[in-house]
Design a protein around this motif. Structure first.
Motif, PDB file in Angstrom:
ATOM      1  N   SER A  95       3.117   1.420   0.225  1.00 20.19           N
ATOM      2  CA  SER A  95       3.728   2.485  -0.713  1.00 20.19           C
ATOM      3  C   SER A  95       4.510   1.847  -1.087  1.00 20.19           C
ATOM      4  O   SER A  95       5.703   1.705  -1.852  1.00 20.19           O
ATOM      5  CB  SER A  95       4.569   3.418   0.057  1.00 20.19           C
ATOM      6  N   THR A  96       5.583   0.817  -0.328  1.00 20.91           N
ATOM      7  CA  THR A  96       6.391  -0.529  -1.799  1.00 20.91           C
ATOM      8  C   THR A  96       6.234  -0.967  -2.650  1.00 20.91           C
ATOM      9  O   THR A  96       6.542  -0.474  -2.861  1.00 20.91           O
ATOM     10  CB  THR A  96       6.597  -1.727  -0.253  1.00 20.91           C
ATOM     11  N   ASN A  97       4.724  -1.201  -2.875  1.00 21.34           N
ATOM     12  CA  ASN A  97       4.689  -1.310  -4.478  1.00 21.34           C
ATOM     13  C   ASN A  97       3.649  -0.262  -4.948  1.00 21.34           C
ATOM     14  O   ASN A  97       3.035  -0.517  -5.496  1.00 21.34           O
ATOM     15  CB  ASN A  97       3.215  -2.559  -4.132  1.00 21.34           C
ATOM     16  N   TYR A  98       4.358   1.459  -4.163  1.00 18.79           N
ATOM     17  CA  TYR A  98       3.607   2.506  -4.469  1.00 18.79           C
ATOM     18  C   TYR A  98       2.118   2.432  -5.434  1.00 18.79           C
ATOM     19  O   TYR A  98       1.485   3.020  -6.464  1.00 18.79           O
ATOM     20  CB  TYR A  98       4.226   2.504  -6.001  1.00 18.79           C
ATOM     21  N   GLN A  99       1.589   1.974  -3.829  1.00 17.54           N
ATOM     22  CA  GLN A  99       0.012   2.015  -3.648  1.00 17.54           C
ATOM     23  C   GLN A  99      -0.377   2.467  -2.099  1.00 17.54           C
ATOM     24  O   GLN A  99       0.483   2.253  -1.433  1.00 17.54           O
ATOM     25  CB  GLN A  99      -0.605   0.626  -3.653  1.00 17.54           C
ATOM     26  N   TYR A 100      -1.481   3.800  -2.748  1.00 17.18           N
ATOM     27  CA  TYR A 100      -1.860   4.209  -1.220  1.00 17.18           C
ATOM     28  C   TYR A 100      -3.156   4.382  -0.872  1.00 17.18           C
ATOM     29  O   TYR A 100      -3.776   4.746  -1.796  1.00 17.18           O
ATOM     30  CB  TYR A 100      -1.005   5.738  -0.856  1.00 17.18           C
ATOM     31  N   GLY A 101      -3.622   4.769   0.462  1.00 19.02           N
ATOM     32  CA  GLY A 101      -5.314   4.557   0.250  1.00 19.02           C
ATOM     33  C   GLY A 101      -6.184   5.337   1.442  1.00 19.02           C
ATOM     34  O   GLY A 101      -4.915   4.876   2.734  1.00 19.02           O
ATOM     35  N   ALA A 102      -6.667   4.772   1.545  1.00 15.45           N
ATOM     36  CA  ALA A 102      -7.235   4.490   3.813  1.00 15.45           C
ATOM     37  C   ALA A 102      -8.812   4.377   3.147  1.00 15.45           C
ATOM     38  O   ALA A 102      -9.986   4.695   2.377  1.00 15.45           O
ATOM     39  CB  ALA A 102      -7.775   6.248   4.151  1.00 15.45           C
ATOM     40  N   HIS A 103      -9.568   4.194   4.692  1.00 19.80           N
ATOM     41  CA  HIS A 103     -11.051   3.025   4.387  1.00 19.80           C
ATOM     42  C   HIS A 103     -11.561   3.760   5.845  1.00 19.80           C
ATOM     43  O   HIS A 103     -10.802   3.841   6.636  1.00 19.80           O
ATOM     44  CB  HIS A 103     -10.903   1.574   3.533  1.00 19.80           C
ATOM     45  N   THR A 104     -13.025   3.769   5.866  1.00 26.89           N
ATOM     46  CA  THR A 104     -13.831   4.090   6.700  1.00 26.89           C
ATOM     47  C   THR A 104     -13.832   2.977   7.840  1.00 26.89           C
ATOM     48  O   THR A 104     -13.901   1.560   6.732  1.00 26.89           O
ATOM     49  CB  THR A 104     -14.650   5.130   6.158  1.00 26.89           C
ATOM     50  N   ILE A 105     -14.326   3.162   9.017  1.00 22.24           N
ATOM     51  CA  ILE A 105     -14.969   1.906   9.688  1.00 22.24           C
ATOM     52  C   ILE A 105     -15.827   1.821  10.585  1.00 22.24           C
ATOM     53  O   ILE A 105     -15.602   1.834  11.678  1.00 22.24           O
ATOM     54  CB  ILE A 105     -13.806   1.549  10.024  1.00 22.24           C
ATOM     55  N   PHE A 106     -16.615   2.889   9.778  1.00 23.19           N
ATOM     56  CA  PHE A 106     -18.600   3.151  10.460  1.00 23.19           C
ATOM     57  C   PHE A 106     -18.667   1.267  11.089  1.00 23.19           C
ATOM     58  O   PHE A 106     -18.684   0.390   9.935  1.00 23.19           O
ATOM     59  CB  PHE A 106     -19.459   3.682   9.358  1.00 23.19           C
ATOM     60  N   ALA A 107     -19.490   1.836  11.711  1.00 29.58           N
ATOM     61  CA  ALA A 107     -20.259   0.442  11.773  1.00 29.58           C
ATOM     62  C   ALA A 107     -21.444  -0.394  11.871  1.00 29.58           C
ATOM     63  O   ALA A 107     -22.683  -0.836  12.123  1.00 29.58           O
ATOM     64  CB  ALA A 107     -20.526   0.106  14.275  1.00 29.58           C
ATOM     65  N   ASP A 108     -22.020   0.711  11.261  1.00 29.00           N
ATOM     66  CA  ASP A 108     -23.224   0.985  10.208  1.00 29.00           C
ATOM     67  C   ASP A 108     -23.404   0.429   8.727  1.00 29.00           C
ATOM     68  O   ASP A 108     -24.760   0.596   8.185  1.00 29.00           O
ATOM     69  CB  ASP A 108     -24.152   2.167  10.437  1.00 29.00           C
ATOM     70  N   ASP A 109     -22.178  -0.043   7.885  1.00 25.27           N
ATOM     71  CA  ASP A 109     -21.894  -1.033   7.385  1.00 25.27           C
ATOM     72  C   ASP A 109     -22.220   0.263   6.280  1.00 25.27           C
ATOM     73  O   ASP A 109     -22.377  -0.093   4.762  1.00 25.27           O
ATOM     74  CB  ASP A 109     -23.496  -1.824   7.157  1.00 25.27           C
TER      75      ASP A 109
ATOM     76  N   GLU B 144       9.127   8.426  -9.832  1.00 23.63           N
ATOM     77  CA  GLU B 144      10.619   8.671  -9.550  1.00 23.63           C
ATOM     78  C   GLU B 144      10.188   9.680  -8.862  1.00 23.63           C
ATOM     79  O   GLU B 144       8.568  10.631  -8.726  1.00 23.63           O
ATOM     80  CB  GLU B 144      10.891   9.612 -11.080  1.00 23.63           C
ATOM     81  N   GLY B 145      11.036  10.279  -7.629  1.00 25.94           N
ATOM     82  CA  GLY B 145       9.710  11.488  -6.311  1.00 25.94           C
ATOM     83  C   GLY B 145       8.815  10.720  -5.390  1.00 25.94           C
ATOM     84  O   GLY B 145       8.164  11.424  -4.585  1.00 25.94           O
ATOM     85  N   TYR B 146       8.161   9.287  -5.977  1.00 19.61           N
ATOM     86  CA  TYR B 146       7.075   9.208  -4.803  1.00 19.61           C
ATOM     87  C   TYR B 146       7.607   9.237  -3.631  1.00 19.61           C
ATOM     88  O   TYR B 146       8.524   8.531  -3.183  1.00 19.61           O
ATOM     89  CB  TYR B 146       7.010   7.791  -5.034  1.00 19.61           C
ATOM     90  N   ALA B 147       6.821   9.391  -3.194  1.00 21.39           N
ATOM     91  CA  ALA B 147       6.107   9.548  -1.448  1.00 21.39           C
ATOM     92  C   ALA B 147       5.127   9.992  -1.239  1.00 21.39           C
ATOM     93  O   ALA B 147       4.216  10.594  -1.702  1.00 21.39           O
ATOM     94  CB  ALA B 147       7.029  10.621  -1.379  1.00 21.39           C
ATOM     95  N   ALA B 148       4.512   8.692  -0.024  1.00 23.12           N
ATOM     96  CA  ALA B 148       3.221   9.051   1.101  1.00 23.12           C
ATOM     97  C   ALA B 148       2.898   9.751   1.638  1.00 23.12           C
ATOM     98  O   ALA B 148       4.211   8.922   2.221  1.00 23.12           O
ATOM     99  CB  ALA B 148       2.399   7.896   0.067  1.00 23.12           C
ATOM    100  N   GLU B 149       2.095  10.198   2.165  1.00 25.15           N
ATOM    101  CA  GLU B 149       1.708  10.728   3.680  1.00 25.15           C
ATOM    102  C   GLU B 149       0.698  10.862   4.283  1.00 25.15           C
ATOM    103  O   GLU B 149       0.267  11.311   3.342  1.00 25.15           O
ATOM    104  CB  GLU B 149       2.407  12.504   4.192  1.00 25.15           C
ATOM    105  N   ASN B 150      -0.253  10.941   5.215  1.00 27.55           N
ATOM    106  CA  ASN B 150      -0.900  10.921   6.221  1.00 27.55           C
ATOM    107  C   ASN B 150      -0.508  12.395   7.656  1.00 27.55           C
ATOM    108  O   ASN B 150      -0.104  12.003   7.970  1.00 27.55           O
ATOM    109  CB  ASN B 150      -1.385   9.920   6.446  1.00 27.55           C
ATOM    110  N   ASN B 151      -2.019  12.917   7.749  1.00 27.04           N
ATOM    111  CA  ASN B 151      -2.217  13.562   8.705  1.00 27.04           C
ATOM    112  C   ASN B 151      -3.447  14.071   9.124  1.00 27.04           C
ATOM    113  O   ASN B 151      -4.336  13.313   8.365  1.00 27.04           O
ATOM    114  CB  ASN B 151      -1.174  15.236   8.191  1.00 27.04           C
ATOM    115  N   THR B 152      -3.528  14.924  10.010  1.00 26.63           N
ATOM    116  CA  THR B 152      -5.439  15.309  10.009  1.00 26.63           C
ATOM    117  C   THR B 152      -5.394  16.915  10.463  1.00 26.63           C
ATOM    118  O   THR B 152      -4.382  17.577  10.274  1.00 26.63           O
ATOM    119  CB  THR B 152      -5.325  15.156  11.492  1.00 26.63           C
TER     120      THR B 152
END
Length: 595
Positions: free
Chosen positions: A474-488, A501-509
């Motif tokens: 988020s310091t570079n105004y980029q945000y995301g996620a990736h998965t970590i499955f063991a099966d490629d 302006e007003g940039y904010a990013a968050e995550n939860n469940t």
């Protein structure tokens, strides 16, 4: 009255189905119920009738009179406790005789009668009670037809038609059959939009309605009554049948869109329905390919399916299990159909046997203050992969999805849809699907004039939270996620913004529900927020990229930017299109569309 669940397992004669027994007034009552039925489903009056048939089949196999006696005791007691209302019209507070209940009892009692009628305890007196109650239920159904054109109305008409066809001994049976067949003939067109999708926009109810029409037709054919129905009856179900073929994933699973409970639609259930469609349309080689898991017929040729009247769109790299597939849902729900959730713009994402973005599901049908709150929580717009304004739901009257563009090039499919989700904010979503890379690029714009709300872009990721890692740049105004499955078989999500302006990013469940009353999975989500320029648009680019191992990401630089604005006019909305540049490692994509 309700039975109290007694979790004692038993099996049927073949030893492969588990049922639960129940207690009534302290005594075990062998009213067999399939094991997958939840307590909530059992306690709802809605489906109680469905559990009489397994008991009747158990009687047929074992010839043990306790099964018949249990059914007779329970049903006679039920009739005394809930007598048929004599006033004619029934309101919704009389749940035992309202809506689906009497219609479904009619259908189930027709099914169980051939089993139990063989009992030596099925006396003339009990037959009189049974037949009188049956006639009352048919007449109650007729007097209380739903007028909303829903799946409930189809079941009511199906019950009346079936009663008239299979119980000709009743004095009103000819009237039942004439009335029912006329209404069925009307509904075989009225239940579906121009593209073949059932009017309630819910895939599960769609499948159920098609099945009801199929069953009536098959019954009429076996009883030489096809002359009661239009000659093109089956052909009218062709589009509806192909919609089921198109909306399932290549591994024969279905997503939880709207009120669909995916756990109820196993591969065997899906295949059972596809085989019915193959029977209805033997000349359709693509349906045959799907129904036989590719062993017969011809593999479907089209990789893009558009159901514009309903607002369902499918993009895929192929039809095999290892394909990539996105289903974008942007429903036209101006009538505020109850089974349709306020989630226009959301999508499901499948790749190589895995659903990376399962829909939140339904969890509850409501009915009390707490269950209504549960239903609202799972249906919430922010629980889906779409845009929100200040995290609020899309309101009634604001679900009118539009298709703006669909075009295909040599290696790319482009889909652009739009929905005015709020009075001052319209969500336009463009999807660029690069087929050979199985990569999706989303360009999202929330535009409107004269207001500056916080615009949220939401992504709910695959089933279990421990399978997902958040990528906070988020310091570079980029945000995301990736998965970590063991099966490629993994997926990266990375979101970029044009204005900050007003940039904010968050995550939860948040939870996914695949069955009523069950929180099946707890998953991760992330949300990127910016302030919309007063007379412009909040603009986002999201790269969805499949990869094998985390080590692959470390050497893969991904960037994206809009190319139709300069820094000085960033946030300007262009009604006729958009253009972006996306870099993924050594690959550079210059993407654009023009309306």
């Amino acid at each position: 009255r309700f039975y109290i669940r007694n979790f004692k397992e038993s099996t049927d004669a073949s030893g492969n189905e588990i049922y639960y027994s129940f207690k009534k007034d302290g005594k075990i009552d062998w009213d067999f119920v399939p094991a997958e039925i939840t307590d909530q489903e059992f306690k709802s009056q809605k489906h109680r009738h469905q559990w009489m048939l397994p008991q009747a089949k158990a009687y047929r196999v074992k010839q043990d009179e306790k099964y018949f006696q249990s059914w007779m005791d329970v049903y006679s007691d039920w009739l005394k406790t809930f007598p048929c209302p004599k006033e004619g019209i029934v309101d919704k507070d009389n749940v035992q005789w309202y809506g689906l209940q009497p219609a479904e009892r009619v259908l189930s009692q027709i099914d169980i009668l051939p089993y139990f009628i063989q009992s030596t305890n099925f006396t003339p007196e009990w037959l009189s009670i049974f037949l009188t109650a049956f006639a009352d239920e048919v007449e109650c159904t007729r007097k209380n037809y739903f007028t909303d054109g829903s799946n409930i109305y189809v079941t009511q008409v199906q019950a009346v038609t079936t009663a008239g066809m299979l119980m000709p001994e009743f004095k009103n049976s000819t009237e039942w059959l004439t009335e029912g067949s006329q209404k069925i003939s009307e509904q075989v067109t009225a239940q579906f939009l121009a593209d073949g999708v059932q009017v309630e926009l819910d895939p599960s109810y769609h499948i159920g309605v098609v099945d009801g029409f199929y069953n009536i037709y098959k019954l009429a054919m076996l009883n030489n009554k096809l002359d009661l129905f239009p000659s093109n009856y089956i052909e009218l179900l062709k589009k509806a049948s192909r919609f089921v073929m198109d909306i399932i994933y290549p591994n024969y699973t279905i997503d939880n869109f709207n009120d669909t409970r995916s756990s109820s639609y196993s591969k065997s259930v899906i295949l059972k329905n596809l085989k019915k469609y193959m029977e209805m349309f033997p000349e359709d080689e693509e349906i045959r390919w799907m129904a036989t898991e590719g062993n017969q017929g011809t593999k479907p040729a089209n990789l893009v399916q558009v159901y514009d009247a309903a607002g369902y769109y499918m993009l895929r790299s192929g039809w095999e299990k290892d394909a990539a597939m996105m289903i974008l849902k942007n429903n036209k729900n101006t009538d505020n159909k109850w089974h349709c959730q306020p989630d226009n713009g959301t999508f499901g994402l499948y790749h190589n046997g895995r659903n990376f973005c399962p829909d939140a599901g339904v969890y509850s049908y409501g009915g009390t203050s707490s269950s209504n709150a549960d239903r609202a929580a799972f249906a919430a717009t922010a629980m889906h992969n779409t845009m929100t304004r200040n995290k609020k739901d899309i309101a009634k009257g604001y679900m009118n999805g539009r298709l703006l563009l669909q075009e295909s090039k040599s290696n790319m499919d482009i889909l652009v849809t739009e929905n005015q989700s709020y009075s001052d904010l319209t969500h336009r979503r463009a999807v660029f699907f690069i087929r050979d890379k199985k990569t999706f690029i989303l360009v999202d714009e929330g535009y409107g004039t004269g207001s500056t709300p916080t615009v949220n872009l939401n992504f709910k990721l695959c089933p279990n939270k421990n399978d997902v890692v958040i990528d906070d740049e988020s310091t570079n105004y980029q945000y995301g996620a990736h998965t970590i499955f063991a099966d490629d078989n993994n997926m990266l999500f990375k979101t970029f913004v044009e204005t900050t302006e007003g940039y904010a990013a968050e995550n939860n469940t948040a939870y996914v529900s695949e069955k009523l009353g069950e929180k099946t999975h707890q998953r991760r989500f992330y949300q990127v927020n910016i302030t919309k320029p007063a007379n412009g648009a909040a603009r986002f680019i999201t790269v969805i990229y499949p990869f094998k191992k985390e080590a692959d990401l470390e050497k893969l630089n991904i960037n994206a930017k809009f190319t139709d604005n300069t820094e000085e006019n960033a946030g300007t909305f262009h009604p006729n299109g958009a253009s972006v540049e996306v870099n993924i490692g050594e690959e550079k994509y210059e993407l654009s569309y023009t309306l």
